[in-house]
Design a protein around this motif. Structure first.
Motif, PDB file in Angstrom:
ATOM      1  N   MET A  69       1.970  -4.567 -11.372  1.00 38.11           N
ATOM      2  CA  MET A  69       1.456  -3.245 -11.079  1.00 38.11           C
ATOM      3  C   MET A  69      -0.058  -3.295 -10.858  1.00 38.11           C
ATOM      4  SD  MET A  69       2.502  -0.143 -10.695  1.00 38.11           S
ATOM      5  CE  MET A  69       3.451   0.940 -11.675  1.00 38.11           C
ATOM      6  N   ALA A  70      -0.783  -4.090 -11.629  1.00 40.32           N
ATOM      7  CA  ALA A  70      -2.238  -4.153 -11.488  1.00 40.32           C
ATOM      8  C   ALA A  70      -2.635  -4.753 -10.145  1.00 40.32           C
ATOM      9  CB  ALA A  70      -2.843  -4.951 -12.623  1.00 40.32           C
ATOM     10  N   LYS A  71      -1.838  -5.673  -9.643  1.00 37.96           N
ATOM     11  CA  LYS A  71      -2.171  -6.298  -8.361  1.00 37.96           C
ATOM     12  C   LYS A  71      -2.120  -5.283  -7.224  1.00 37.96           C
ATOM     13  CE  LYS A  71      -1.164 -10.306  -5.570  1.00 37.96           C
ATOM     14  NZ  LYS A  71      -0.329 -11.475  -5.373  1.00 37.96           N
ATOM     15  N   LYS A  72      -1.188  -4.334  -7.285  1.00 34.19           N
ATOM     16  CA  LYS A  72      -1.098  -3.308  -6.253  1.00 34.19           C
ATOM     17  C   LYS A  72      -2.345  -2.434  -6.246  1.00 34.19           C
ATOM     18  CE  LYS A  72       3.886  -2.910  -6.084  1.00 34.19           C
ATOM     19  NZ  LYS A  72       5.036  -2.038  -6.304  1.00 34.19           N
ATOM     20  N   LYS A  73      -2.861  -2.111  -7.418  1.00 34.69           N
ATOM     21  CA  LYS A  73      -4.044  -1.263  -7.477  1.00 34.69           C
ATOM     22  C   LYS A  73      -5.266  -1.959  -6.910  1.00 34.69           C
ATOM     23  CE  LYS A  73      -2.664   1.711 -11.236  1.00 34.69           C
ATOM     24  NZ  LYS A  73      -3.001   2.236 -12.547  1.00 34.69           N
ATOM     25  N   LYS A  74      -5.371  -3.265  -7.096  1.00 35.02           N
ATOM     26  CA  LYS A  74      -6.505  -3.998  -6.548  1.00 35.02           C
ATOM     27  C   LYS A  74      -6.458  -4.031  -5.027  1.00 35.02           C
ATOM     28  CE  LYS A  74      -7.188  -7.174 -10.397  1.00 35.02           C
ATOM     29  NZ  LYS A  74      -7.140  -8.571 -10.807  1.00 35.02           N
ATOM     30  N   ASN A  75      -5.274  -4.090  -4.455  1.00 34.18           N
ATOM     31  CA  ASN A  75      -5.135  -4.207  -3.009  1.00 34.18           C
ATOM     32  C   ASN A  75      -4.942  -2.865  -2.321  1.00 34.18           C
ATOM     33  OD1 ASN A  75      -5.382  -6.973  -3.084  1.00 34.18           O
ATOM     34  ND2 ASN A  75      -3.203  -7.281  -3.405  1.00 34.18           N
ATOM     35  N   LEU A  76      -4.973  -1.770  -3.054  1.00 31.14           N
ATOM     36  CA  LEU A  76      -4.724  -0.466  -2.464  1.00 31.14           C
ATOM     37  C   LEU A  76      -5.800  -0.085  -1.446  1.00 31.14           C
ATOM     38  CD1 LEU A  76      -2.816   1.940  -2.510  1.00 31.14           C
ATOM     39  CD2 LEU A  76      -4.189   2.909  -4.344  1.00 31.14           C
ATOM     40  N   PHE A  77      -7.053  -0.458  -1.703  1.00 32.28           N
ATOM     41  CA  PHE A  77      -8.126  -0.092  -0.787  1.00 32.28           C
ATOM     42  C   PHE A  77      -8.028  -0.828   0.549  1.00 32.28           C
ATOM     43  CE2 PHE A  77      -9.804  -3.792  -2.914  1.00 32.28           C
ATOM     44  CZ  PHE A  77     -10.517  -4.440  -1.929  1.00 32.28           C
ATOM     45  N   LEU A  78      -7.229  -1.888   0.630  1.00 30.99           N
ATOM     46  CA  LEU A  78      -7.065  -2.625   1.892  1.00 30.99           C
ATOM     47  C   LEU A  78      -6.259  -1.840   2.922  1.00 30.99           C
ATOM     48  CD1 LEU A  78      -6.439  -6.212   0.519  1.00 30.99           C
ATOM     49  CD2 LEU A  78      -8.519  -5.298   1.540  1.00 30.99           C
ATOM     50  N   ILE A  79      -5.676  -0.726   2.515  1.00 27.37           N
ATOM     51  CA  ILE A  79      -4.951   0.132   3.452  1.00 27.37           C
ATOM     52  C   ILE A  79      -5.919   0.742   4.462  1.00 27.37           C
ATOM     53  CG2 ILE A  79      -3.732   2.339   3.586  1.00 27.37           C
ATOM     54  CD1 ILE A  79      -2.263   1.547   1.070  1.00 27.37           C
ATOM     55  N   ILE A  80      -7.109   1.093   4.017  1.00 26.97           N
ATOM     56  CA  ILE A  80      -8.072   1.784   4.891  1.00 26.97           C
ATOM     57  C   ILE A  80      -8.459   0.927   6.100  1.00 26.97           C
ATOM     58  CG2 ILE A  80     -10.358   2.846   4.999  1.00 26.97           C
ATOM     59  CD1 ILE A  80      -9.954   3.557   2.011  1.00 26.97           C
ATOM     60  N   PRO A  81      -8.918  -0.314   5.925  1.00 31.00           N
ATOM     61  CA  PRO A  81      -9.230  -1.102   7.125  1.00 31.00           C
ATOM     62  C   PRO A  81      -7.995  -1.449   7.947  1.00 31.00           C
ATOM     63  CG  PRO A  81      -9.719  -2.363   5.142  1.00 31.00           C
ATOM     64  CD  PRO A  81      -9.340  -0.998   4.717  1.00 31.00           C
ATOM     65  N   GLY A  82      -6.830  -1.496   7.292  1.00 36.99           N
ATOM     66  CA  GLY A  82      -5.598  -1.756   8.040  1.00 36.99           C
ATOM     67  C   GLY A  82      -5.330  -0.664   9.058  1.00 36.99           C
ATOM     68  N   PHE A  83      -5.434   0.579   8.638  1.00 36.42           N
ATOM     69  CA  PHE A  83      -5.235   1.692   9.562  1.00 36.42           C
ATOM     70  C   PHE A  83      -6.351   1.756  10.600  1.00 36.42           C
ATOM     71  CE2 PHE A  83      -2.147   3.269   6.524  1.00 36.42           C
ATOM     72  CZ  PHE A  83      -1.204   3.849   7.351  1.00 36.42           C
ATOM     73  N   LEU A  84      -7.576   1.388  10.198  1.00 37.02           N
ATOM     74  CA  LEU A  84      -8.684   1.361  11.147  1.00 37.02           C
ATOM     75  C   LEU A  84      -8.412   0.355  12.267  1.00 37.02           C
ATOM     76  CD1 LEU A  84     -11.566   2.218  11.950  1.00 37.02           C
ATOM     77  CD2 LEU A  84     -12.391   0.363  10.506  1.00 37.02           C
ATOM     78  N   PHE A  85      -7.938  -0.835  11.900  1.00 36.92           N
ATOM     79  CA  PHE A  85      -7.640  -1.846  12.911  1.00 36.92           C
ATOM     80  C   PHE A  85      -6.457  -1.450  13.796  1.00 36.92           C
ATOM     81  CE2 PHE A  85      -9.836  -4.969   9.986  1.00 36.92           C
ATOM     82  CZ  PHE A  85     -10.988  -5.004  10.774  1.00 36.92           C
ATOM     83  N   ILE A  86      -5.482  -0.765  13.227  1.00 39.61           N
ATOM     84  CA  ILE A  86      -4.378  -0.267  14.044  1.00 39.61           C
ATOM     85  C   ILE A  86      -4.906   0.752  15.051  1.00 39.61           C
ATOM     86  CG2 ILE A  86      -2.268   1.129  14.002  1.00 39.61           C
ATOM     87  CD1 ILE A  86      -1.612  -0.238  11.317  1.00 39.61           C
ATOM     88  N   GLY A  87      -5.802   1.636  14.599  1.00 39.13           N
ATOM     89  CA  GLY A  87      -6.407   2.604  15.509  1.00 39.13           C
ATOM     90  C   GLY A  87      -7.225   1.926  16.593  1.00 39.13           C
ATOM     91  N   LEU A  88      -7.949   0.862  16.239  1.00 38.96           N
ATOM     92  CA  LEU A  88      -8.714   0.121  17.240  1.00 38.96           C
ATOM     93  C   LEU A  88      -7.792  -0.527  18.273  1.00 38.96           C
ATOM     94  CD1 LEU A  88     -11.434  -1.608  15.045  1.00 38.96           C
ATOM     95  CD2 LEU A  88     -11.816   0.104  16.811  1.00 38.96           C
ATOM     96  N   ALA A  89      -6.675  -1.081  17.825  1.00 34.33           N
ATOM     97  CA  ALA A  89      -5.737  -1.722  18.748  1.00 34.33           C
ATOM     98  C   ALA A  89      -5.139  -0.697  19.704  1.00 34.33           C
ATOM     99  CB  ALA A  89      -4.631  -2.427  17.973  1.00 34.33           C
ATOM    100  N   ILE A  90      -4.794   0.471  19.188  1.00 36.00           N
ATOM    101  CA  ILE A  90      -4.262   1.527  20.058  1.00 36.00           C
ATOM    102  C   ILE A  90      -5.353   2.015  21.007  1.00 36.00           C
ATOM    103  CG2 ILE A  90      -3.337   3.879  20.083  1.00 36.00           C
ATOM    104  CD1 ILE A  90      -1.948   3.182  17.423  1.00 36.00           C
TER     105      ILE A  90
END
Length: 55
Positions: A1-22
């Motif tokens: 469970m703790a590992k998910k919380k550490k990686n939760l902020f990586l969602i933001i650049p993921g969506f940013l890069f998807i938006g850049l690709a589109i």
């Protein structure tokens, strides 16, 4: 469970890069990047709120 919380902020650049690709494909780079960033922030805060409810 703790590992998910550490990686939760990586969602933001993921969506940013998807938006850049589109944006590259549709020739509306900054518009789609902004939309991706906004959606990434919304998803991040929603998941953070949901995780706090489960405690």
């Amino acid at each position: 469970m703790a590992k998910k919380k550490k990686n939760l902020f990586l969602i933001i650049p993921g969506f940013l890069f998807i938006g850049l690709a589109i944006g590259i494909q549709t020739k509306e780079l900054f518009k789609q990047a902004a939309v991706g960033l906004i959606v990434g922030l919304i998803v991040y805060f929603f998941l953070r709120y949901r995780n706090n409810l489960n405690k």
